[in-house]
Design an enzyme around this catalytic site. Structure first.
Site, mmCIF file in Angstrom:
data_model
loop_
_atom_site.group_PDB
_atom_site.id
_atom_site.type_symbol
_atom_site.label_atom_id
_atom_site.label_comp_id
_atom_site.label_asym_id
_atom_site.label_seq_id
_atom_site.Cartn_x
_atom_site.Cartn_y
_atom_site.Cartn_z
ATOM 1 N N GLY A 23 4.843 -2.020 10.083
ATOM 2 C CA GLY A 23 5.893 -3.443 9.878
ATOM 3 C C GLY A 23 6.608 -2.914 8.869
ATOM 4 O O GLY A 23 7.734 -3.499 8.950
ATOM 5 N N ASN A 63 1.428 -13.051 3.799
ATOM 6 C CA ASN A 63 0.373 -12.188 3.555
ATOM 7 C C ASN A 63 -0.539 -12.508 2.727
ATOM 8 O O ASN A 63 -1.678 -11.259 2.518
ATOM 9 C CB ASN A 63 1.058 -10.960 3.366
ATOM 10 C CG ASN A 63 2.581 -11.209 2.142
ATOM 11 O OD1 ASN A 63 2.732 -11.476 2.748
ATOM 12 N ND2 ASN A 63 2.201 -9.961 1.174
ATOM 13 N N GLN A 106 1.717 -10.921 9.989
ATOM 14 C CA GLN A 106 0.541 -11.372 9.958
ATOM 15 C C GLN A 106 0.056 -12.541 10.939
ATOM 16 O O GLN A 106 -1.426 -12.369 10.652
ATOM 17 C CB GLN A 106 -0.014 -12.238 8.263
ATOM 18 C CG GLN A 106 0.307 -11.133 6.830
ATOM 19 C CD GLN A 106 -0.887 -10.531 6.702
ATOM 20 O OE1 GLN A 106 -1.787 -10.771 7.563
ATOM 21 N NE2 GLN A 106 -1.155 -9.098 6.077
ATOM 22 N N GLY A 145 0.996 -2.369 14.239
ATOM 23 C CA GLY A 145 -0.205 -1.745 14.631
ATOM 24 C C GLY A 145 -1.883 -2.291 13.996
ATOM 25 O O GLY A 145 -2.834 -2.251 14.430
ATOM 26 N N HIS A 146 -1.853 -1.411 12.494
ATOM 27 C CA HIS A 146 -2.712 -1.401 11.745
ATOM 28 C C HIS A 146 -3.721 -3.440 11.503
ATOM 29 O O HIS A 146 -4.697 -3.169 10.367
ATOM 30 C CB HIS A 146 -2.766 -0.647 11.048
ATOM 31 C CG HIS A 146 -2.070 -1.552 9.152
ATOM 32 N ND1 HIS A 146 -2.662 -1.250 8.770
ATOM 33 C CD2 HIS A 146 -0.771 -2.029 9.028
ATOM 34 C CE1 HIS A 146 -1.962 -1.877 7.993
ATOM 35 N NE2 HIS A 146 -0.846 -2.140 7.851
ATOM 36 N N THR A 191 11.598 12.014 18.035
ATOM 37 C CA THR A 191 10.644 12.341 19.305
ATOM 38 C C THR A 191 9.273 11.069 19.044
ATOM 39 O O THR A 191 9.302 11.011 17.811
ATOM 40 C CB THR A 191 9.547 13.755 18.674
ATOM 41 O OG1 THR A 191 10.729 14.827 19.270
ATOM 42 C CG2 THR A 191 8.746 14.008 20.709
ATOM 43 N N CYS A 195 -0.019 -4.280 -0.607
ATOM 44 C CA CYS A 195 1.008 -3.537 -1.299
ATOM 45 C C CYS A 195 1.427 -3.668 -2.941
ATOM 46 O O CYS A 195 2.180 -2.696 -3.322
ATOM 47 C CB CYS A 195 3.117 -4.325 -0.780
ATOM 48 S SG CYS A 195 2.685 -4.110 1.205
#
Length: 383
Positions: free
Chosen positions: A72, A152, A180, A201-202, A238, A326
């Site tokens: 994010g 959040n 969120q 994703g997490h 990549t 955070c």
């Protein structure tokens, strides 16, 4: 409670078994570089393309408009800097006072290094942004409006569609950090009416280090990473094929289960909020009482340090947080709560409980009792 109950899903979620199963072949054997032209590379490219199509189907956009990121924070940085620096129009940004640091610090960077002006719009006592106030902050030289879908820390859900429509009426692109909200709300671009959306994703059962930025292809865009031109020139490097497959799988599953999970969790959440407010003297709910995420309940407990309450809860096998992961471990009061009008002293007493669809009523009933005991113990020490 005989086992630790994890109530910090807003910080991160466990990786789902289905996600592990989907990504494992690309870690254990499918090692090809998607840019390679041999069979092993083409196999990786096909997996990447399939993941992109799955994400686009959920977000209501074209696969070419999906950019895979490392999470994010990168998606937010890429959106704010990429759109702002890519558009010839003006040097003015509009955002809210309760955004994630990835947004606010990106705006600050553009102001410091590129001469942008930033209008930061306040919120009311429930953490809600007024679309009219935001619209009033827009100017002819505004290059981007960015407001999060859901906060959040306190879980307040913002009127993103109204905000985005106000921006669109002025010809200004709108971005939203929906990190969120994914899994709880419809985060498709048509539903939100936005031109750009960030996801991580997490937060939905994929591994850390996976994310997406979806941006309408018509927008001029300046990449942050330069190199081989992967991701259609928007993010060189990549590609993380296993991560992309993991993210796509998690997002697809979250969307499939979203409506049922949201309804069930909202009922459990409301019961838990009622219990805590009844059991803990002077406890106050933070965030909007109704327009809030189904899996988030946050409080302040005047007279009890939030960090001390967390320790007492952990001793009672309950794991939660005092707000944004955070900012964990910092002594400063939450900027979100300060923006909502809480005093610095009260803001340091915050505790956030965030749970998943599997969290049960019985578990949260027991947690409410543990909260009463924990706050009582801390207040006893303080008093």
């Amino acid at each position: 409670m005989t086992r630790t109950l994890y109530l910090d899903h807003a910080a991160t979620t466990p990786v789902r078994p289905e996600v592990l199963e989907a990504m494992w072949p690309h870690l254990a054997g499918g090692y090809g570089n998607p840019s390679s032209t041999h069979d092993i590379g083409r196999s990786a490219a096909a997996a990447l393309a399939d993941a992109r199509e799955q994400v686009a189907a959920v977000l209501g956009c074209r696969p070419t408009e999906v950019t895979f990121t490392s999470g994010g924070t990168e998606a937010d940085n890429l959106a704010v800097k990429g759109i702002a620096l890519g558009r010839p129009r003006g040097r003015h940004l509009v955002t809210s006072a309760i955004e994630h640091p990835a947004i606010l610090e990106s705006c600050e960077y553009l102001a410091r290094m590129h001469g942008f002006e930033v209008s930061i719009v306040g919120v009311d006592a429930s953490g809600l942004v007024d679309p009219a106030s935001l619209a009033a902050a827009m100017r002819d030289d505004t290059t981007l409006v960015t407001v999060m879908t859901a906060n959040n820390e306190v879980g307040t859900v913002q009127p993103i569609e109204a905000i985005a429509n106000a921006a669109r009426a002025r010809g200004i692109p709108a971005h939203t950090d929906a990190v969120q909200a994914a899994g709880w709300l419809d985060v498709s671009m048509p539903a939100l009416a936005v031109d750009s959306v960030s996801l991580a994703g997490h937060k939905i059962g994929a591994p850390k280090g996976t994310g997406v930025l979806a941006t309408r292809g018509r927008l001029p865009f300046e990449p942050l990473l330069h190199g081989g031109g992967q991701e259609r020139g928007r993010r060189s490097g990549t590609e993380n094929v296993a991560g992309a497959v993991a993210f796509a799988t998690a997002l697809r599953l979250a969307e499939r289960e979203r409506e049922q999970a949201a309804a069930a969790s909202a009922a459990v959440r409301d019961r838990f909020i009622g219990h805590v407010l009844h059991l803990v003297p002077n406890a106050r709910l933070t965030g909007h009482p109704e327009l809030r995420l189904p899996g988030t309940a946050s409080f302040v407990f005047p007279g009890a340090s939030g960090e001390a309450v967390l320790l007492e809860l952990e001793a009672r096998a309950v794991t939660c947080s005092s707000g944004s992961a955070c900012a964990a471990g910092q002594d400063d009061p939450s900027p979100v709560l300060l923006a909502m009008g809480f005093s610095a002293m009260i803001a340091t007493t915050s505790v956030r409980f965030s749970f998943g669809a599997e969290t049960t009523t019985d578990e949260l009933d027991a947690v409410a009792v543990a909260v009463r005991e924990a706050v009582h113990a801390v207040r006893g020490i303080a008093g």
